[in-house]
Design a protein around this motif. Structure first.
Motif, short mmCIF file in Angstrom:
data_model
loop_
_atom_site.label_atom_id
_atom_site.label_comp_id
_atom_site.label_asym_id
_atom_site.label_seq_id
_atom_site.Cartn_x
_atom_site.Cartn_y
_atom_site.Cartn_z
N ARG A 122 52.11 21.98 -19.62
CA ARG A 122 50.93 21.90 -18.74
C ARG A 122 51.36 21.61 -17.31
N ARG A 123 52.27 20.67 -17.14
CA ARG A 123 52.74 20.33 -15.79
C ARG A 123 53.49 21.51 -15.16
N GLY A 124 54.25 22.24 -15.97
CA GLY A 124 54.97 23.41 -15.46
C GLY A 124 54.02 24.48 -14.95
N VAL A 125 52.97 24.77 -15.71
CA VAL A 125 51.98 25.76 -15.28
C VAL A 125 51.26 25.26 -14.03
N HIS A 126 50.94 23.98 -14.00
CA HIS A 126 50.28 23.39 -12.83
C HIS A 126 51.17 23.51 -11.59
N ASP A 127 52.46 23.24 -11.76
CA ASP A 127 53.39 23.38 -10.63
C ASP A 127 53.44 24.82 -10.13
N GLU A 128 53.47 25.77 -11.08
CA GLU A 128 53.49 27.19 -10.70
C GLU A 128 52.24 27.56 -9.90
N GLY A 129 51.08 27.08 -10.35
CA GLY A 129 49.84 27.34 -9.63
C GLY A 129 49.83 26.70 -8.26
N SER A 130 50.41 25.51 -8.15
CA SER A 130 50.47 24.80 -6.87
C SER A 130 51.34 25.56 -5.87
N LYS A 131 52.47 26.07 -6.36
CA LYS A 131 53.36 26.86 -5.48
C LYS A 131 52.68 28.14 -5.03
N LEU A 132 51.97 28.80 -5.93
CA LEU A 132 51.25 30.02 -5.57
C LEU A 132 50.18 29.71 -4.52
N LEU A 133 49.47 28.61 -4.69
CA LEU A 133 48.45 28.22 -3.72
C LEU A 133 49.08 27.96 -2.35
N MET A 134 50.22 27.28 -2.34
CA MET A 134 50.93 27.03 -1.07
C MET A 134 51.28 28.36 -0.39
N GLU A 135 51.76 29.32 -1.17
CA GLU A 135 52.10 30.63 -0.62
C GLU A 135 50.87 31.32 -0.05
N ARG A 136 49.76 31.25 -0.76
CA ARG A 136 48.52 31.90 -0.31
C ARG A 136 47.96 31.24 0.95
N LEU A 137 48.23 29.95 1.13
CA LEU A 137 47.74 29.23 2.31
C LEU A 137 48.69 29.33 3.50
N ALA A 138 49.92 29.80 3.28
CA ALA A 138 50.93 29.84 4.34
C ALA A 138 50.40 30.53 5.59
N GLY A 139 50.64 29.88 6.73
CA GLY A 139 50.18 30.40 8.01
C GLY A 139 48.74 30.02 8.34
N LYS A 140 47.99 29.57 7.34
CA LYS A 140 46.59 29.18 7.55
C LYS A 140 46.44 27.67 7.50
N ILE A 141 46.98 27.08 6.41
CA ILE A 141 46.93 25.64 6.18
C ILE A 141 48.29 25.24 5.62
N MET A 142 48.91 24.27 6.24
CA MET A 142 50.21 23.81 5.76
C MET A 142 49.99 22.50 4.99
N VAL A 143 50.48 22.50 3.74
CA VAL A 143 50.36 21.32 2.89
C VAL A 143 51.70 21.05 2.24
#
Length: 162
Positions: A122-143
């Protein structure tokens, strides 16, 4: 780590989920949502490139198959609106819900080692989703990664339709 604006970091001081975007959910999902909002407000890095660093209020919603980041200043005045397609996130959110269902069922009946194994997945899938979200936000919102993790939990809460 989040990029910064001139050495200063922005941060979220409030997070609201659009009530019209939230479907029926279980007590477990409600609990995760409350914890994610609390943790996010307590500790986060949230920088808007091109804006002065400061305190922000985030209103999250889902509209027309898009994730809406309505970002406002500390006084709730609109600053910027970012819309992200949900399509790239659908598979990972679906996978996350599937493994969460297994995890919540395991908590009630499985052995500690079985629960731990499912939780690691569960944590691994959550981490994968978090990384994807960071990529999608890149250039718009930095977290930073921890902020992305909490945001991903809220994205899942909005995506959940009972």
């Amino acid at each position: 780590m989040a990029e910064d604006n001139g050495g200063e970091a922005g941060r979220l001081v409030a997070v609201e989920l659009d009530p019209g975007s939230i479907g029926r959910s279980t007590a477990d999902v409600e609990h995760e949502r409350r914890i994610a909002i609390y943790d996010l407000v307590e500790d986060n890095r949230f920088v808007l490139p091109g804006h002065a660093a400061g305190e922000y209020r985030l209103h999250l919603a889902v509209r027309d198959n898009r994730l809406v980041f309505d970002i406002r200043d500390a006084e709730d005045r609109p600053l910027v609106l970012h819309l992200l397609s949900l399509t790239p996130l659908r598979r990972i959110v679906r996978d996350y819900f599937t493994i969460c269902d297994s995890y919540y069922a395991a908590i009630r009946t499985a052995t500690p080692s079985q629960i731990e194994t499912i939780d690691m997945g569960r944590r691994g899938v959550h981490d994968e989703g978090s990384k994807l979200l960071m990529e999608r936000l890149a250039g718009k919102i930095m977290v930073d990664f921890e902020t992305a993790r909490r945001l991903f939990t809220l994205v899942c809460a909005l995506h959940w339709k009972g």
